[in-house]
Design a protein around this motif. Sequence first.
Motif, mmCIF file in Angstrom:
data_model
loop_
_atom_site.group_PDB
_atom_site.id
_atom_site.type_symbol
_atom_site.label_atom_id
_atom_site.label_comp_id
_atom_site.label_asym_id
_atom_site.label_seq_id
_atom_site.Cartn_x
_atom_site.Cartn_y
_atom_site.Cartn_z
ATOM 1 N N ASP A 125 0.770 -1.373 0.056
ATOM 2 C CA ASP A 125 -0.158 0.185 0.147
ATOM 3 C C ASP A 125 0.927 1.180 -0.333
ATOM 4 O OD1 ASP A 125 -2.409 -1.388 0.300
ATOM 5 O OD2 ASP A 125 -2.030 -1.742 2.451
ATOM 6 N N THR A 154 -11.420 8.026 -9.269
ATOM 7 C CA THR A 154 -11.446 7.499 -8.640
ATOM 8 C C THR A 154 -9.701 7.332 -8.787
ATOM 9 O OG1 THR A 154 -12.287 5.930 -10.383
ATOM 10 C CG2 THR A 154 -10.494 4.601 -8.805
ATOM 11 N N GLN A 155 -9.052 7.889 -9.001
ATOM 12 C CA GLN A 155 -7.756 8.401 -8.738
ATOM 13 C C GLN A 155 -7.459 9.768 -7.591
ATOM 14 O OE1 GLN A 155 -7.128 10.413 -12.839
ATOM 15 N NE2 GLN A 155 -5.574 7.967 -13.553
ATOM 16 N N LEU A 205 -8.359 7.623 -4.643
ATOM 17 C CA LEU A 205 -7.514 6.630 -3.926
ATOM 18 C C LEU A 205 -6.626 7.366 -3.208
ATOM 19 C CD1 LEU A 205 -6.855 4.539 -6.899
ATOM 20 C CD2 LEU A 205 -7.580 3.674 -5.290
ATOM 21 N N TYR A 232 -7.632 8.530 0.316
ATOM 22 C CA TYR A 232 -7.167 7.545 0.944
ATOM 23 C C TYR A 232 -6.168 7.550 1.574
ATOM 24 C CZ TYR A 232 -8.358 2.656 3.026
ATOM 25 O OH TYR A 232 -8.058 1.755 4.617
ATOM 26 N N TYR A 286 -3.659 7.024 -0.370
ATOM 27 C CA TYR A 286 -2.750 6.139 -1.367
ATOM 28 C C TYR A 286 -1.531 7.349 -2.284
ATOM 29 C CZ TYR A 286 -3.955 1.227 -1.273
ATOM 30 O OH TYR A 286 -4.217 0.264 -0.757
ATOM 31 N N THR A 338 -1.975 4.368 -11.908
ATOM 32 C CA THR A 338 -2.923 4.295 -11.784
ATOM 33 C C THR A 338 -2.564 2.478 -11.735
ATOM 34 O OG1 THR A 338 -3.709 6.097 -12.755
ATOM 35 C CG2 THR A 338 -5.345 3.845 -12.726
ATOM 36 N N LEU A 354 -3.990 0.113 -8.061
ATOM 37 C CA LEU A 354 -5.131 -0.682 -8.611
ATOM 38 C C LEU A 354 -5.139 -1.903 -8.004
ATOM 39 C CD1 LEU A 354 -7.090 0.552 -11.392
ATOM 40 C CD2 LEU A 354 -8.189 0.863 -9.206
ATOM 41 N N PHE A 377 -4.312 -1.763 -3.807
ATOM 42 C CA PHE A 377 -5.825 -1.891 -3.124
ATOM 43 C C PHE A 377 -6.441 -3.129 -3.291
ATOM 44 C CE2 PHE A 377 -10.217 -0.927 -3.455
ATOM 45 C CZ PHE A 377 -10.145 -0.190 -2.514
ATOM 46 N N LEU A 400 -13.658 0.770 -3.161
ATOM 47 C CA LEU A 400 -13.292 2.411 -2.276
ATOM 48 C C LEU A 400 -13.713 3.559 -1.921
ATOM 49 C CD1 LEU A 400 -10.303 3.834 -2.743
ATOM 50 C CD2 LEU A 400 -11.153 4.376 -5.245
#
Length: 288
Positions: free
Chosen positions: A182, A231-232, A235, A238, A240, A252, A256, A259, A280
């Motif tokens: 991660d 989505t990026q 991430l 969160y 990343y 990416t 992914l 994740f 996510l």
Amino acid sequence: MTQPTPHVARARRRGLYLVTALLALATLAGCGAPATLKERGGYWADQSANAQAYNHRVRFLVIHYTGGDTQRAFNVLTGPNVSTHYLVTPQPPRQSGEPVVYQLVPEAERAWQAGVSHWNGREQINDTSIGIEIVNQGPVDTNRLVQWYPFADGQIDAVIALARDIVARYDIAPANVVGHSDIAPGRKIDPGPLFPWQRLHAAGVGAWPDANLVAQYQRRFVTNPPSLYQTQVKLAHYGYDISATGTMDAQTKRVLRAFQMHFRPSDYNGYLDAETQARLWALDDQYR
């Protein structure tokens, strides 16, 4: 008589407290030092007053596997190049019925276990983390990453007991219990897809997406999925290390896959789908 200003009054009280403390030390000089006075070879440290404005250095717990057997793990982790705070063997010895783990570095010290790393806006996670290495061979086929050595139940029981203690003492947030993969996607793949993150979560350690929330998001995303750019951004929010480019670039795919290894280990192909996005979004709702 003129009354002193509040600032002057406070200064006088501080001076009185200091004089009182010094007199107390002088009085005790011939009777032995008080318990709060520590001699450190050339000076004494008075620990009778405690500050309130501080927090723990440790913010993260990082889980690894060793990628070899027990003897190799001890040889490497006690050598000059890499280290960890704790090492958990495949069949931990037991003392009074409880598992024994090996502490190789004091928690107050900086172990060399995370390397070049990023999580939740912080770089160089060695500075703010405790590392747990688990003796495990890792992938059998290192090229295709399709077959992995399992973790023993007794070994995971020991990891849970250790991690639960660390998380409680340092008040580590669930989303800050992470794998090496991660915090260094692509560069590291441990602890791999067979590590039982959901089992740790059930024991009170780490994050896991709520199944009902995932189902709600997945139903929504089947017809109206978030964009790749969104989505990026999610991430990154969160934790990343990813830049929002709006393209399915190499960074990416690496993130992914990391994740998915953690939160959807049944399929970690590195491609974007509604289930990955649903997990996510659920995690971000729950923990961020």
